[in-house]
Design a protein around this motif. Structure first.
Motif, PDB file in Angstrom:
ATOM      1  N   GLU A 132       3.346   7.573  29.603  1.00 26.87           N
ATOM      2  CA  GLU A 132       2.418   6.458  29.670  1.00 26.87           C
ATOM      3  C   GLU A 132       1.501   6.464  28.446  1.00 26.87           C
ATOM      4  N   ASN A 133       0.841   5.333  28.222  1.00 30.13           N
ATOM      5  CA  ASN A 133      -0.073   5.168  27.086  1.00 30.13           C
ATOM      6  C   ASN A 133       0.622   5.540  25.777  1.00 30.13           C
ATOM      7  N   ASN A 134       0.135   6.596  25.111  1.00 24.51           N
ATOM      8  CA  ASN A 134       0.743   6.984  23.835  1.00 24.51           C
ATOM      9  C   ASN A 134       1.690   8.171  23.993  1.00 24.51           C
ATOM     10  N   GLY A 135       2.215   8.351  25.198  1.00 23.77           N
ATOM     11  CA  GLY A 135       3.184   9.425  25.430  1.00 23.77           C
ATOM     12  C   GLY A 135       4.502   9.133  24.727  1.00 23.77           C
ATOM     13  N   ILE A 136       5.250  10.194  24.437  1.00 18.11           N
ATOM     14  CA  ILE A 136       6.532  10.047  23.751  1.00 18.11           C
ATOM     15  C   ILE A 136       7.470  11.156  24.182  1.00 18.11           C
ATOM     16  N   TYR A 137       8.751  10.818  24.341  1.00 17.69           N
ATOM     17  CA  TYR A 137       9.792  11.806  24.553  1.00 17.69           C
ATOM     18  C   TYR A 137      10.437  12.080  23.192  1.00 17.69           C
ATOM     19  N   VAL A 138      10.447  13.339  22.781  1.00 20.85           N
ATOM     20  CA  VAL A 138      10.975  13.702  21.462  1.00 20.85           C
ATOM     21  C   VAL A 138      12.250  14.527  21.640  1.00 20.85           C
ATOM     22  N   PRO A 139      13.120  14.573  20.620  1.00 23.32           N
ATOM     23  CA  PRO A 139      14.353  15.365  20.723  1.00 23.32           C
ATOM     24  C   PRO A 139      14.053  16.852  20.937  1.00 23.32           C
ATOM     25  N   TYR A 140      14.930  17.519  21.655  1.00 17.65           N
ATOM     26  CA  TYR A 140      14.766  18.929  22.000  1.00 17.65           C
ATOM     27  C   TYR A 140      14.685  19.809  20.746  1.00 17.65           C
ATOM     28  N   ILE A 141      15.259  19.339  19.633  1.00 20.19           N
ATOM     29  CA  ILE A 141      15.216  20.112  18.386  1.00 20.19           C
ATOM     30  C   ILE A 141      13.780  20.343  17.947  1.00 20.19           C
ATOM     31  N   MET A 142      12.869  19.425  18.296  1.00 23.71           N
ATOM     32  CA  MET A 142      11.467  19.580  17.916  1.00 23.71           C
ATOM     33  C   MET A 142      10.810  20.761  18.638  1.00 23.71           C
ATOM     34  N   LYS A 143      11.353  21.124  19.773  1.00 24.40           N
ATOM     35  CA  LYS A 143      10.822  22.271  20.513  1.00 24.40           C
ATOM     36  C   LYS A 143      11.396  23.577  19.982  1.00 24.40           C
ATOM     37  N   VAL A 144      12.727  23.634  19.848  1.00 23.98           N
ATOM     38  CA  VAL A 144      13.370  24.909  19.492  1.00 23.98           C
ATOM     39  C   VAL A 144      13.260  25.216  17.997  1.00 23.98           C
ATOM     40  N   MET A 180      21.018  19.473  11.506  1.00 21.37           N
ATOM     41  CA  MET A 180      21.683  18.951  10.314  1.00 21.37           C
ATOM     42  C   MET A 180      21.862  17.434  10.374  1.00 21.37           C
ATOM     43  N   SER A 181      21.347  16.797  11.418  1.00 19.86           N
ATOM     44  CA  SER A 181      21.427  15.345  11.516  1.00 19.86           C
ATOM     45  C   SER A 181      20.256  14.721  10.774  1.00 19.86           C
ATOM     46  N   ASP A 182      20.448  13.537  10.241  1.00 24.21           N
ATOM     47  CA  ASP A 182      19.341  12.825   9.596  1.00 24.21           C
ATOM     48  C   ASP A 182      18.931  11.617  10.435  1.00 24.21           C
ATOM     49  N   LEU A 183      19.231  11.694  11.735  1.00 25.39           N
ATOM     50  CA  LEU A 183      18.870  10.636  12.676  1.00 25.39           C
ATOM     51  C   LEU A 183      18.219  11.262  13.904  1.00 25.39           C
ATOM     52  N   TYR A 184      17.054  10.742  14.278  1.00 23.57           N
ATOM     53  CA  TYR A 184      16.369  11.243  15.472  1.00 23.57           C
ATOM     54  C   TYR A 184      15.893  10.054  16.295  1.00 23.57           C
ATOM     55  N   ARG A 185      16.094  10.167  17.617  1.00 26.73           N
ATOM     56  CA  ARG A 185      15.715   9.072  18.516  1.00 26.73           C
ATOM     57  C   ARG A 185      14.545   9.511  19.394  1.00 26.73           C
ATOM     58  N   PHE A 186      13.554   8.630  19.492  1.00 24.83           N
ATOM     59  CA  PHE A 186      12.357   8.884  20.292  1.00 24.83           C
ATOM     60  C   PHE A 186      12.220   7.781  21.344  1.00 24.83           C
ATOM     61  N   TYR A 187      11.669   8.155  22.490  1.00 20.79           N
ATOM     62  CA  TYR A 187      11.485   7.197  23.581  1.00 20.79           C
ATOM     63  C   TYR A 187       9.993   6.994  23.837  1.00 20.79           C
ATOM     64  N   VAL A 188       9.588   5.720  23.935  1.00 14.85           N
ATOM     65  CA  VAL A 188       8.182   5.373  24.183  1.00 14.85           C
ATOM     66  C   VAL A 188       8.111   4.415  25.366  1.00 14.85           C
ATOM     67  N   PRO A 189       6.917   4.296  26.005  1.00 14.52           N
ATOM     68  CA  PRO A 189       6.782   3.374  27.157  1.00 14.52           C
ATOM     69  C   PRO A 189       6.982   1.924  26.746  1.00 14.52           C
ATOM     70  N   ASP A 190       7.159   1.093  27.729  1.00 14.27           N
ATOM     71  CA  ASP A 190       7.446  -0.326  27.509  1.00 14.27           C
ATOM     72  C   ASP A 190       6.341  -1.008  26.692  1.00 14.27           C
ATOM     73  N   LYS A 191       5.084  -0.795  27.068  1.00 13.25           N
ATOM     74  CA  LYS A 191       3.985  -1.440  26.357  1.00 13.25           C
ATOM     75  C   LYS A 191       3.893  -0.953  24.918  1.00 13.25           C
ATOM     76  N   ALA A 192       4.074   0.343  24.722  1.00 16.74           N
ATOM     77  CA  ALA A 192       4.008   0.894  23.370  1.00 16.74           C
ATOM     78  C   ALA A 192       5.137   0.332  22.505  1.00 16.74           C
ATOM     79  N   PHE A 193       6.319   0.166  23.094  1.00 20.02           N
ATOM     80  CA  PHE A 193       7.447  -0.379  22.329  1.00 20.02           C
ATOM     81  C   PHE A 193       7.190  -1.824  21.934  1.00 20.02           C
TER      82      PHE A 193
END
Length: 782
Positions: A132-144, A180-193
């Motif tokens: 919600e609000n400014n929350g974001i789902y980021v790829p797991y690579i950002m954690k590990v 090694m990928s140069d593409l990353y996908r992020f998920y944001v809430p409906d209003k933020a999008f």
């Protein structure tokens, strides 16, 4: 059979230390072999299974909205073998993300989390917070790989603007998201999008995906889609980086580090296996020599040669079986550790279990080799008469040449005696040299691979990506490129600045990646291995893989298509690059204008003077020019960040190889020195009685084996140093690399030789310390 088993058990009890050493050799070989094969053969299977579970597309097309038409989705739906296709509205543009404080550049995709897709819908890994609000789902690579945690502030520079989010969860990505990928996908809430869509109208794009009857069909579908829509008259002036197609195989290849690591481990395991077989052969020959009188007595009592042989074969096979079983069990403990290390590259959670079939085949393979070596070593028993065996193997005329006569040879007596002993045990010396050379070769090769990936990756990266400048710029408006290049060239800290572009081309109906610049002499990375770079507007240099596929050689003509226009070019040279698997082509700026008249650069490579702060330079340029760049990046820092995780992986592998090499040196020295002391008790007793001190006898033993170790380390290290590039060239030819030129670390190689030789001397002295506790009388009387 019972008598044979009793003999084998008695031999094992008699030589417990030898049995323990052999068991450890086989254990290490099976440990690495099973772990390497599981990673090599099972990770791809795991990837395919996980991809099916996630309903992953086999073809992914990302395009800016102005280049996307309904007929393209219709084409995908009608393409032979396509089972389903869908289209999603997303935001896509260049973005800058941060890992460990360092800035990295990639193509960033924002997707509305409420737009559920049937193909590869997002799946959260671990705990999560409400989005919600400014929350974001980021790829797991950002954690590990980036060490981010839930609730952390996440900063992104998107289309030149800085954005801040709060991490609400981590997503498992199959198509996007590997290191090694140069593409990353992020998920944001409906209003933020919705707010971002209004804020970044030029970034509005579409993600079109398709699933095929077979995943392998995705590559051909990608090629056909590009030919149908990209290499046309209508698209001839479009070179947007966000007009491209990505196949399922490309997503799998982004995890290639797992396979490369597995190959290294498997190759090291095979070297260990060869070492184990050599040691087993030595152990059998040594047992026969030591137990010669016992063999004669057994034959005299009525034992057949075959029974004695089978007892020895059973002795060593049972040791190999025990070592193999323990090694397989140990590999099951090692595999989860390796899989966890690989997560920082693959961004996938893999929990390899026991592959019983593969473990059984590995064990069976090793037992077969041990049986073969054992039978080869014991065959001499057939030709051994009981009388000769009772005499300890001495024939009527058993004389050897007396080398290094003591009364004529100059030098320290312990050293002369050591060299004399060395000349009398040539077979043992050769065995030790071969073993040490093999292990030294593996260690130096492993360290060289780590050096070129984790320490100084410039040459290795040039094979992957080609030009590797200090800084790179991509402009939003390509009409400004020439002016920006002129301004950059006038700055005192800039050595050179020039346009350098990658564009898709079709040559001889084969999709190739084109490298375009005005003057190839400005480049500082040499990709040419034969011929010369193109100079005129009718010349090209082509990749090895393309030349092999098209059957072309230097001087041949090749038809090249760009934007629906076609022209014949002359091949002037062959280049090598892993980019696009060697399907590459170099063409001058004047050359591309003949088939794409409105082509202009939007990418600029910049080389800076020594001592220039690249980050400060980039900030200065952006301040002076304003918001005209899609991105401006410190290329060296980007590479260091992206490859630091891979470097850490190979550091672990190289350290493991070196540690095992040292252990092997210790075990080999323990076996041969203990055997030598047991064989020469009477000789050592006589030397002590004649006045030799324990220290002199210890030095004599150390001087005997230290030169052998030195020769082995020099031969093996030299092989690793000089043989690295020929071996890599052989294995990498299929990826488009014909002649590798990776610098082997000379200092590391020399240090390895010194350390192993010094270790051999110290260990020899320590093992020989047991002579101190035995009196001359006991040595002679026993």
């Amino acid at each position: 059979m019972r008598k044979i088993m009793m003999l084998a058990a008695a031999n094992i009890r008699k030589n417990k230390s030898q049995a323990g050493s052999l068991l450890l050799f086989v254990l290490i070989a099976v440990l690495f072999l099973n772990a390497g094969l599981v990673m090599l053969l099972n990770f791809d299977k795991f990837f395919d299974i996980r991809a099916e579970q996630r309903h992953t597309p086999h073809l992914t097309v990302l395009q800016k909205s102005e280049y996307t038409k309904e007929e393209q989705l219709d084409w995908l739906k009608r393409y032979p073998g396509v089972n389903e296709a869908e289209k999603l509205a997303v935001l896509a543009d260049y973005g800058e993300y941060f890992m460990h404080g360092s800035k990295n550049v990639a193509a960033v995709i924002f997707q509305n989390a409420n737009d559920r897709s049937s193909m590869n819908p997002f799946r959260l890994v671990g705990e999560s917070l409400p989005l919600e609000n400014n929350g974001i789902y980021v790829p797991y690579i950002m954690k590990v790989a980036g060490d981010y945690r839930l609730g952390d502030d996440y900063r992104l520079n998107f289309d030149g603007q800085e954005l801040h989010f709060t991490i609400a969860g981590f997503t498992e990505e199959i198509t996007f998201g590997a290191l090694m990928s140069d593409l990353y996908r992020f998920y944001v809430p409906d209003k933020a999008f919705a707010a971002m869509s209004a804020r970044f109208p030029d970034s509005q794009s579409y993600l079109q995906t398709a699933r095929m009857e077979k995943s392998s069909l995705g590559t051909q579908a990608q090629l056909d889609y590009e030919k149908a829509f990209y290499h046309t008259e209508e698209m001839k002036n479009v070179s947007s980086p966000f007009v491209f197609a990505l196949s399922y195989n490309a997503a799998k290849e982004a995890r290639s580090t797992v396979s490369i690591t597995a190959l290294l481990i498997t190759a090291f395991a095979l070297i260990m296996l060869i070492v184990s077989l050599i040691v087993i052969h030595f152990g059998i020959v040594n047992n026969i020599d030591e137990g010669m009188t016992n063999i004669g007595a057994l034959k005299a009592l009525g034992y057949k040669s075959s029974q004695i042989m089978l007892s020895i074969v059973l002795q060593f096979s049972s040791i190999a079986l025990a070592g193999g079983l323990i090694g397989i069990a140990a590999s099951q403990l090692l595999l989860p550790i390796l899989a966890a290390i690989m997560e920082s590259q693959s961004a996938l959670i893999w929990k390899p279990g026991l592959d019983a079939g593969l473990a059984f085949k590995s064990l069976l393979f090793i037992l077969f080799l041990v049986l073969a070596v054992s039978l080869w070593a014991v065959k001499r028993i057939f030709k051994l008469p009981p009388l000769i065996a009772l005499r300890g193997g001495l024939h009527t005329h058993s004389f050897k040449r007396n080398t290094l006569l003591l009364e004529k040879t100059q030098g320290p007596l312990p050293l002369i005696l050591a060299m004399k002993q060395l000349m009398q045990s040539k077979k043992q010396a050769v065995m030790v040299i071969v073993v040490i050379a093999a292990m030294s070769f593996a260690s130096v090769a492993g360290m060289s691979v780590y050096y070129n990936i984790g320490v100084k990756p410039d040459v290795f990266l040039s094979m992957i990506a080609g030009e590797n400048a200090d800084a790179a710029f991509v402009l939003k408006d390509r009409s400004l490129t020439d002016e920006v290049v002129r301004k950059l060239q006038q700055r005192p800290e800039v050595r050179k600045a020039f346009g350098y572009q990658h564009i898709p081309l079709v040559a001889e109906n084969i999709d190739v990646s084109g490298f375009i610049t005005k003057d190839f002499g400005q480049r500082e990375v040499n990709m040419l291995f034969e011929g010369r770079y193109p100079k005129h507007d009718n010349e090209v240099a082509v990749g090895y893989t393309f030349a092999a596929a098209a059957g072309k050689k230097i001087g041949d003509a090749v038809m090249v298509n760009a934007g629906g226009q076609e022209k014949e070019f002359i091949i002037t040279g062959f280049i090598q690059s892993m980019s696009s698997g060697g399907l590459n082509m170099m063409m001058t700026y004047d050359g591309i204008l003949t088939i794409k008249p409105d082509f202009t650069f939007d990418q600029i490579c910049v080389y800076l003077a020594a001592g220039t702060d690249t980050t400060a330079f980039l900030q200065s340029v952006k301040a002076a020019e304003g918001n005209i760049f899609s991105y401006a990046v410190n290329t060296k820092e980007l590479i260091r960040t992206q490859f630091s995780q891979i470097g850490d992986i190979f550091a672990v592998v190289a350290a493991g190889m070196l540690a095992v090499t040292m252990l092997v040196v210790l075990l080999i020295l323990y076996m041969v020195i203990k055997t030598m002391i047991l064989r020469k008790k009477r000789e050592l007793g006589l030397q002590k009685a004649l006045g030799f001190t324990t220290f002199q006898l210890m030095n004599q033993t150390a001087f005997h084996y230290t030169p052998i170790i030195l020769i082995g380390t020099i031969l093996g290290s030299s092989g690793g140093y000089f043989g690295l590039n020929p071996i890599l060239s052989l294995f990498m030819r299929g990826a488009g690399i014909v002649k590798t030129n990776l610098p082997a670390p000379a200092a590391w190689t020399i240090i390895t030789c010194i350390v192993l030789t010094g270790l051999a001397y110290l260990v020899s002295m320590l093992i020989s310390w047991r002579i101190r506790k035995i009196s001359p009388y006991s040595l002679i009387s026993e």
